[in-house]
Enzyme design. Structure first.
Site, short mmCIF file in Angstrom:
data_model
loop_
_atom_site.label_atom_id
_atom_site.label_comp_id
_atom_site.label_asym_id
_atom_site.label_seq_id
_atom_site.Cartn_x
_atom_site.Cartn_y
_atom_site.Cartn_z
N GLU A 1 128.99 97.20 47.91
CA GLU A 1 128.77 98.11 49.04
C GLU A 1 128.55 99.57 48.61
OE1 GLU A 1 131.99 97.62 51.81
OE2 GLU A 1 131.49 95.56 52.25
N GLU B 1 131.13 88.54 52.11
CA GLU B 1 132.28 88.94 52.92
C GLU B 1 131.94 88.73 54.39
OE1 GLU B 1 133.88 92.91 52.40
OE2 GLU B 1 133.74 92.74 50.21
#
Ligand code: IFM
Length: 470
Positions: free
Chosen positions: A180, A376
């Site tokens: 991320e 995720e």
């Protein structure tokens, strides 16, 4: 042209959301969020140790000093994963355990922890997927040159990666470079966050913020090359991104077109997922940024645009878009008050984001060739242990069930989604929210470190056992 997979419905449940036989069911965590043991065996501070120790930065003054004490309890945690039935586990390696000063000498005792963990996973038939960076960069490099503000960070990251893969490449064959990028660059150095949500010195201009994410992209590119060069056996390499997903308000051609166009400028998409997967920043973003675009040196885009084996897709929510009669041709829609949301201000429930995210990679970015992993997906809920000692998190099951159905829709239409890692295996240190937010399917009672599988744990175990959404 997409190939439509013959997904065989369960004989008793014709609409049973059956997944392909070779689908990877997994779960995920990260080092700083679960390990604790921050001073053991010569580990030196990460930027998150410093940030969380600074008053006012993390809710309740919480830090990752103990977290889930996974460093000492990993064997029990792996046993619990085996009970869950996952065959894949995504975790991350802490850079300051391996190279306490960020560069130079390797701390073999730090490497040994991951050898023990990975051997234990193999013993239980669980395949390790290692993320090489999930935000806990060495404080020493922040002191030396401001971490991601410097291009040198990408070079030092690649050296760290080489050291890890040389030592663990006999045991780990699935590597993920960075987790991320927007969160550890834009949210740490961003000019609009005061105080910042993540470590990083607040910089003076948007250009400097974009420069930090450009350096992170370079780290991804150099890191990918380093993994391939250092691995003693064939391995896979992925980037893990949480690109922002634009969801058409109505699934009709005009709104879908609007969502595709808006995908360029939503969040940081145009300057992160675009260069990583297409080799160029989105022209729409560059036009919007003007002189705030980062400096890009010759050869950078080639370095960044490495061939990948998978894209790791972290997905929690989405942004509704509709076609509009304006200069852009689209508009972003705000969530109305009262829109259903899980236990985070940003966790609006938009299950279709899974489908549309996968769709955008194939159709908007033109990468139908690239297999995807949902690395995720999950949610925070207001979990309570009841009088029987159970946690009945029906809200989390509701959230997960609908997101998995959207994943199934993508597979049924032939999109190359190969696996799913539920975030998270257990409650953990949720960054600036500390321990106040619980994302686990295993409840952690922090004072005793007792693990209590929640109702969602049982539900997910049944999904895995039956290979379908239950
Ligand atoms: O806990 C985080 C994780 O570290 C990165 N992705 C989002 C999760 C929930 O906020």
């Amino acid at each position: 042209m997409k190939i439509i997979l013959p997904l065989i419905p369960h004989p008793c449940f014709p609409d049973s959301y059956q997944f392909p036989e070779d689908f990877w069911w997994g779960t995920a965590t990260s080092s700083y969020q679960i390990e604790g043991a921050i001073t053991e065996e010569d580990r030196q501070p990460s930027v998150w140790d410093t940030f969380s120790a600074t008053p006012g930065r993390v809710r309740g003054g919480n830090t990752g000093a103990v977290a889930c004490d996974h460093y000492h309890r990993y064997e029990l945690d792996v046993q619990l994963m085996a009970q869950l039935g996952v065959k894949h586990y995504r975790f991350s390696i802490a850079w300051p355990r391996i190279m306490p000063e960020g560069r130079g000498t390797v701390n073999e005792a730090g490497v040994d922890f991951y050898k023990r963990l990975v051997d234990c996973l193999h013993e239980y038939g669980i395949t390790p997927h290692a993320t090489l960076f999930h935000w806990d960069s060495p404080q020493a490099l922040a002191d030396l040159y401001g971490s991601w503000q410097s291009r040198q960070m990408a070079v030092d990251y690649a050296d760290y990666v080489t050291a890890v893969v040389r030592r663990l490449g006999d045991r780990i064959t699935h590597w993920m470079t960075l987790n991320e990028i927007p969160c550890f660059t834009h949210m740490g150095y961003g000019v609009n966050c005061d105080p910042p949500h993540a470590p990083g010195t607040q910089v003076d201009s948007l250009k400097e913020v974009w420069q930090t994410s450009h350096h992170a992209l370079l780290a991804h590119g150099l890191g990918t090359q380093a993994i391939r060069a250092a691995s003693p056996v064939p391995c896979t390499v992925s980037l893990v991104d949480n690109f922002a997903v634009t969801v058409p308000l109505i699934e009709s051609p005009d709104h879908i077109e609007a969502a595709k166009k808006a995908f360029h400028t939503c969040g940081q998409n145009g300057g992160i997922i675009f260069p990583a997967l297409t080799g160029a920043y989105s022209p729409l973003l560059l036009a919007e940024l003007g002189e705030n675009a980062p400096d890009i040196q010759e050869g950078d885009l080639e370095t960044i645009h490495q061939p990948l084996d998978f894209l790791g897709f972290n997905i929690y929510s989405g942004t509704y878009v509709r076609a509009a009669d304006n200069k852009l041709g689209y508009e972003f829609l705000d969530f109305p008050p009262g829109y259903p949301r899980m236990h985070m201000p940003w966790l609006d429930i938009v299950p279709d984001c899974v489908y549309w995210g996968i769709h955008h990679i194939s159709e908007t970015l033109g990468r139908p060739d690239l297999p995807l992993l949902i690395t995720e997906n999950g949610c925070a809920a207001q979990d309570q242990v009841n009088a029987n000692g159970e946690v009945i998190d029906t809200d989390r099951i509701f959230y997960l069930r609908h997101h998995l159905r959207a994943a199934h829709r993508a597979i049924a239409q032939g999109y190359p989604l190969k696996g799913y890692f539920l975030w998270s295996f257990m409650d953990n240190f949720e960054w600036s929210w500390g321990y106040d937010r619980r994302f686990g399917i295993t409840y952690v009672d922090y004072p005793t470190q007792q693990r209590i599988p929640k109702a969602s744990f049982d539900w997910y175990r049944e999904c895995i056992r039956n290979n379908r959404v239950m």
